[in-house]
Every structure is written in C-alpha cells, then in structure tokens.
Design a protein around this motif. Structure first.
Motif, PDB file in Angstrom:
ATOM      1  N   VAL A 116      -2.904  -3.099  -8.816  1.00 25.62           N
ATOM      2  CA  VAL A 116      -2.576  -3.425  -7.423  1.00 25.62           C
ATOM      3  C   VAL A 116      -2.156  -2.152  -6.682  1.00 25.62           C
ATOM      4  N   TYR A 117      -1.330  -1.346  -7.326  1.00 24.71           N
ATOM      5  CA  TYR A 117      -0.926  -0.059  -6.747  1.00 24.71           C
ATOM      6  C   TYR A 117      -2.150   0.821  -6.498  1.00 24.71           C
ATOM      7  N   LEU A 118      -3.032   0.894  -7.487  1.00 25.40           N
ATOM      8  CA  LEU A 118      -4.212   1.761  -7.386  1.00 25.40           C
ATOM      9  C   LEU A 118      -5.220   1.272  -6.348  1.00 25.40           C
ATOM     10  N   GLU A 119      -5.142  -0.019  -5.974  1.00 25.96           N
ATOM     11  CA  GLU A 119      -6.004  -0.563  -4.918  1.00 25.96           C
ATOM     12  C   GLU A 119      -5.396  -0.335  -3.532  1.00 25.96           C
ATOM     13  N   GLY A 120      -4.162   0.193  -3.486  1.00 28.42           N
ATOM     14  CA  GLY A 120      -3.499   0.409  -2.205  1.00 28.42           C
ATOM     15  C   GLY A 120      -2.856  -0.846  -1.655  1.00 28.42           C
ATOM     16  N   GLU A 121      -2.570  -1.835  -2.519  1.00 27.84           N
ATOM     17  CA  GLU A 121      -2.040  -3.117  -2.074  1.00 27.84           C
ATOM     18  C   GLU A 121      -0.619  -3.387  -2.569  1.00 27.84           C
ATOM     19  N   CYS A 122       0.084  -2.367  -3.048  1.00 29.99           N
ATOM     20  CA  CYS A 122       1.431  -2.537  -3.580  1.00 29.99           C
ATOM     21  C   CYS A 122       2.399  -2.911  -2.462  1.00 29.99           C
ATOM     22  N   VAL A 162       1.998  -9.044 -10.897  1.00 26.59           N
ATOM     23  CA  VAL A 162       2.212  -7.899 -11.784  1.00 26.59           C
ATOM     24  C   VAL A 162       3.705  -7.682 -12.005  1.00 26.59           C
ATOM     25  N   GLY A 163       4.489  -7.758 -10.953  1.00 26.28           N
ATOM     26  CA  GLY A 163       5.926  -7.556 -11.063  1.00 26.28           C
ATOM     27  C   GLY A 163       6.587  -8.545 -12.007  1.00 26.28           C
ATOM     28  N   LEU A 164       6.206  -9.800 -11.917  1.00 29.94           N
ATOM     29  CA  LEU A 164       6.776 -10.813 -12.805  1.00 29.94           C
ATOM     30  C   LEU A 164       6.382 -10.594 -14.251  1.00 29.94           C
ATOM     31  N   ASN A 165       5.293  -9.903 -14.457  1.00 31.57           N
ATOM     32  CA  ASN A 165       4.807  -9.680 -15.811  1.00 31.57           C
ATOM     33  C   ASN A 165       5.112  -8.271 -16.320  1.00 31.57           C
ATOM     34  N   GLY A 166       5.983  -7.575 -15.627  1.00 28.57           N
ATOM     35  CA  GLY A 166       6.464  -6.283 -16.098  1.00 28.57           C
ATOM     36  C   GLY A 166       5.471  -5.147 -16.054  1.00 28.57           C
ATOM     37  N   MET A 196      -7.888  -5.692 -11.519  1.00 27.96           N
ATOM     38  CA  MET A 196      -7.622  -6.731 -10.521  1.00 27.96           C
ATOM     39  C   MET A 196      -8.068  -8.097 -11.042  1.00 27.96           C
ATOM     40  N   GLU A 197      -9.088  -8.125 -11.880  1.00 25.14           N
ATOM     41  CA  GLU A 197      -9.495  -9.395 -12.490  1.00 25.14           C
ATOM     42  C   GLU A 197      -8.372  -9.949 -13.361  1.00 25.14           C
TER      43      GLU A 197
END
Length: 128
Positions: free
Chosen positions: A96-102, A84-88, A57-58
């Motif tokens: 982000v997915y692993l934090e539950g925030e996707c 993250v999406g813009l950076n592939g 996340m950092e």
C-alpha cells in the motif's frame, strides 16, 4: 460458522484497547493491544492465512475480503492501509505504501532510511 482465529484475535485486541483507552483509541493503539493476544496480528499458529505475509496489493485485497467475511465484524471495503496495519505489515516494503496509498506516510520516515528510500518517499508522498 466455524471458529476463526483472526476474528477472535481482533475481538480480544478490541476489548483490550477499550479497557486501556476508554475514551477511544486509534489504529496504532489497537495494533499495540493486539500484541497482547497470541503475540499480535499475524503471529498465531492457527491458520495459514494468518501466516501469509502481505506482499502484494492482491494479498491486501484477499486479506481484507477474508476479514470482512469472518463474522461481519469488519466492513467490506476497508482501506488497504487499515488491512495491512491490522495485520502488522506497515513499513517501507508495504504494498500500500509502495502504491502511494498509505494513510500515514509520515510514520514511515526515519533516520535509518537509505537515500533511495528517501527519494522514493518524496516521489510518492512529497515531503510528508
């Protein structure tokens, strides 16, 4: 202000997306269009920041801040999922997915997921 390859990539991808989707485009379409520019976000040889994989996340926050400071093209406070999406970096190992925030957890579900990955997905996002 110095030339920044990330800003140039984003501008070119945006221009391509506008031409291909004149009525508007979504994040996924923008990412696909980015592949036509230097091989896509995160693929150029021009800058070490571009090659740094987003693993924590950092990293997400640092990349988002860097993108916002490029030239004002990106807003401050972009969601981690957008950065993250813009950076592939979308995928089951995305921080982000692993934090539950996707923002799009359903897009991560596929037939090749292991049992543990499926259980983690349900734990984080329910049956989405």
């Amino acid at each position: 202000m110095s030339w920044n390859p990330k800003a140039e990539l984003a501008k070119r991808a945006h221009d391509i997306a506008k031409k291909k989707h004149p009525k508007g485009f979504n994040k996924g379409q923008l990412i696909k269009c980015s592949k036509e520019v230097f091989g896509g976000f995160g693929e150029t040889q021009a800058n070490a920041l571009i090659h740094k994989p987003i693993k924590t996340m950092e990293d997400v926050n640092n990349m988002g801040n860097a993108m916002a400071q490029i030239d004002g093209h990106y807003p401050v406070g972009m969601s981690g999922c957008y950065v993250v999406g813009l950076n592939g970096g979308c995928g089951l190992d995305c921080p982000v997915y692993l934090e539950g925030e996707c923002d799009e957890p359903g897009e991560m579900v596929n037939d090749s997921m292991s049992r543990d990955e499926k259980e983690r997905h349900v734990e984080l996002y329910g049956n989405q």
